[in-house]
Motif scaffolding. Sequence first.
Motif, mmCIF file in Angstrom:
data_model
loop_
_atom_site.group_PDB
_atom_site.id
_atom_site.type_symbol
_atom_site.label_atom_id
_atom_site.label_comp_id
_atom_site.label_asym_id
_atom_site.label_seq_id
_atom_site.Cartn_x
_atom_site.Cartn_y
_atom_site.Cartn_z
ATOM 1 N N ASP A 57 0.825 -1.196 0.000
ATOM 2 C CA ASP A 57 0.000 0.000 0.000
ATOM 3 C C ASP A 57 0.859 1.245 0.000
ATOM 4 N N ALA A 58 1.832 1.305 -0.876
ATOM 5 C CA ALA A 58 2.720 2.458 -0.913
ATOM 6 C C ALA A 58 1.917 3.740 -1.032
ATOM 7 N N GLY A 59 2.243 4.672 -0.151
ATOM 8 C CA GLY A 59 1.526 5.934 -0.153
ATOM 9 C C GLY A 59 0.232 5.858 0.613
ATOM 10 N N GLY A 60 -0.130 4.687 1.129
ATOM 11 C CA GLY A 60 -1.352 4.561 1.900
ATOM 12 C C GLY A 60 -1.017 4.390 3.354
ATOM 13 N N ASP A 61 -1.536 3.327 3.973
ATOM 14 C CA ASP A 61 -1.247 3.130 5.388
ATOM 15 C C ASP A 61 -0.320 1.958 5.599
ATOM 16 N N GLY A 62 0.060 1.267 4.520
ATOM 17 C CA GLY A 62 1.044 0.209 4.615
ATOM 18 C C GLY A 62 0.520 -1.090 5.159
ATOM 19 N N GLY A 63 -0.750 -1.186 5.516
ATOM 20 C CA GLY A 63 -1.233 -2.416 6.111
ATOM 21 C C GLY A 63 -2.551 -2.880 5.547
ATOM 22 N N GLY A 64 -2.883 -2.508 4.326
ATOM 23 C CA GLY A 64 -4.137 -2.943 3.743
ATOM 24 C C GLY A 64 -5.329 -2.178 4.258
ATOM 25 N N GLY A 65 -5.085 -1.074 4.962
ATOM 26 C CA GLY A 65 -6.167 -0.269 5.494
ATOM 27 C C GLY A 65 -6.566 0.834 4.529
ATOM 28 N N ILE A 66 -7.153 1.890 5.071
ATOM 29 C CA ILE A 66 -7.634 3.003 4.256
ATOM 30 C C ILE A 66 -6.666 4.175 4.385
ATOM 31 N N PRO A 67 -6.043 4.620 3.297
ATOM 32 C CA PRO A 67 -5.193 5.814 3.368
ATOM 33 C C PRO A 67 -6.023 7.008 3.838
ATOM 34 N N LEU A 68 -5.426 7.863 4.634
ATOM 35 C CA LEU A 68 -6.159 8.988 5.209
ATOM 36 C C LEU A 68 -6.803 9.858 4.141
ATOM 37 N N GLU A 69 -6.086 10.094 3.050
ATOM 38 C CA GLU A 69 -6.624 10.945 1.993
ATOM 39 C C GLU A 69 -7.855 10.329 1.334
ATOM 40 N N MET A 70 -8.050 9.016 1.527
ATOM 41 C CA MET A 70 -9.182 8.325 0.915
ATOM 42 C C MET A 70 -10.292 8.023 1.918
ATOM 43 N N MET A 71 -10.125 8.458 3.171
ATOM 44 C CA MET A 71 -11.087 8.078 4.196
ATOM 45 C C MET A 71 -12.471 8.666 3.934
ATOM 46 N N THR A 72 -12.530 9.942 3.536
ATOM 47 C CA THR A 72 -13.829 10.553 3.256
ATOM 48 C C THR A 72 -14.531 9.814 2.129
ATOM 49 N N GLU A 73 -13.780 9.463 1.088
ATOM 50 C CA GLU A 73 -14.354 8.721 -0.039
ATOM 51 C C GLU A 73 -14.820 7.337 0.401
ATOM 52 N N ALA A 74 -14.037 6.688 1.262
ATOM 53 C CA ALA A 74 -14.412 5.358 1.751
ATOM 54 C C ALA A 74 -15.684 5.435 2.593
ATOM 55 N N GLN A 75 -15.789 6.467 3.430
ATOM 56 C CA GLN A 75 -16.993 6.652 4.236
ATOM 57 C C GLN A 75 -18.204 6.902 3.342
ATOM 58 N N LEU A 76 -17.988 7.680 2.298
ATOM 59 C CA LEU A 76 -19.066 7.992 1.363
ATOM 60 C C LEU A 76 -19.536 6.730 0.641
ATOM 61 N N ASP A 77 -18.585 5.898 0.225
ATOM 62 C CA ASP A 77 -18.934 4.637 -0.437
ATOM 63 C C ASP A 77 -19.761 3.749 0.493
ATOM 64 N N ALA A 78 -19.295 3.608 1.737
ATOM 65 C CA ALA A 78 -19.994 2.751 2.695
ATOM 66 C C ALA A 78 -21.391 3.289 2.994
ATOM 67 N N LEU A 79 -21.481 4.597 3.202
ATOM 68 C CA LEU A 79 -22.763 5.228 3.502
ATOM 69 C C LEU A 79 -23.757 5.006 2.366
ATOM 70 N N CYS A 80 -23.294 5.210 1.134
ATOM 71 C CA CYS A 80 -24.210 5.127 -0.007
ATOM 72 C C CYS A 80 -24.569 3.688 -0.366
ATOM 73 N N ASN A 81 -23.642 2.764 -0.210
ATOM 74 C CA ASN A 81 -23.989 1.357 -0.427
ATOM 75 C C ASN A 81 -25.066 0.923 0.557
ATOM 76 N N HIS A 82 -24.929 1.390 1.795
ATOM 77 C CA HIS A 82 -25.919 1.068 2.821
ATOM 78 C C HIS A 82 -27.264 1.720 2.508
ATOM 79 N N ALA A 83 -27.236 2.984 2.064
ATOM 80 C CA ALA A 83 -28.475 3.699 1.753
ATOM 81 C C ALA A 83 -29.232 3.033 0.606
ATOM 82 N N VAL A 84 -28.506 2.569 -0.405
ATOM 83 C CA VAL A 84 -29.151 1.885 -1.536
ATOM 84 C C VAL A 84 -29.724 0.549 -1.076
ATOM 85 N N GLN A 85 -28.958 -0.166 -0.256
ATOM 86 C CA GLN A 85 -29.411 -1.455 0.272
ATOM 87 C C GLN A 85 -30.722 -1.307 1.041
#
Length: 378
Positions: A57-85
């Motif tokens: 995960d070069a440039g990310g968190d190095g452990g398969g997690g969510i890079p900080l710069e992508m956290m808002t996008e990841a939260q948005l993805d999770a929120l919207c997948n849940h809302a559609v479900q």
Amino acid sequence: MRLHGLLILCCALGACYNPSYGDCQVSCASGTCPSGLECQGGVCRAPGMTGPCTTPDAGGDGGGGIPLEMMTEAQLDALCNHAVQCGQFEDVPSCKAVYGNLIVPASDEIAAVNAGTVIYHGDKAKECLDAQTANLACERWKFASNRAADPACSAVFEGTRHNGDACAIAEQCISQNCMYPATCTPGNGACCEGTCVGDEPPGPRAIGQACTFRDRCTGGYCDQFTGVCATYKTAGTQCSYGDQCADGLVCDNTTPNAVCQQPVGTNGPCSSSNVCANLGDVCRNGACMPGGLTGAACASLGECQQLHQCLNNACALPSEIGGSCQGLGVCSTGYCFQGTCVAKIMDNGACDVSLGSQQCESNYCDPGGKCMPKPVCN
């Protein structure tokens, strides 16, 4: 304590290296890295390291997690997948267009991590988000409370500042509790200098212990009014918000003298959508029924899904610039001003301080009434 003293001495000598970060584990889009790391090609490198990054995960968190710069996008993805479900949105792109216009990126947290005052754990962020997604389901009582949160959620950010130290954001404090002076209220893009309160990281708290919204109270909730863990309220007990009620109960805080009560299933009687058991249901004509999505017939806003409007007797997504936002007060582009979606104001343009920072493209209307680049609070 001795180790802490050694770290302070090392930093004073300019040789401090934070062992919480490994080579290639932190990105440096802003050009800066935590103390002891060097920015090379957009990635923070350990001293002396110049070869290719070998972590997955070069440039990310190095452990398969969510890079900080992508956290808002990841939260948005999770929120919207849940809302559609749960039937609250037509599709993920439509949901992201609406929420994406409302959510402000975590620029302060990114700046604080890059400055070394906050440590970010991308693996905990992923663990937290995964747990929330798995635990929420489509039950309103879970969504209206904090019980879907996982212990990992309170470990995403690790503060470095102690009790009494200055702080601009709560994440800088070990306790993640930053107390601001009464003369300054953070928000609308403004920065306030507060003081860290306590040295105990967020975590499980017992009934009767002091708490903040970041803590998890064992067998109860953190009372917003007293700041103390209290036992869950049972059915028939007066409530102010959903987190106060025991598992499986809801609180209709839109009505006076609301009490914790059993949620109402689809087609059951209701006086408010807050009592409907299913997140996708709204209170229509006195019964819990699925809320209308785009094109569904409606006579009023309340018959449509959340963040949808009733336009010309049909449910619709929020309008773009030039369209109506009467009643809903939300736009998919721009912002709502006097019932119409208008373009956000660019830097140096005049803004109305009383309307907040949503009107500015930069998300900051300064005290002088001008849209300006948002100050970085770190």
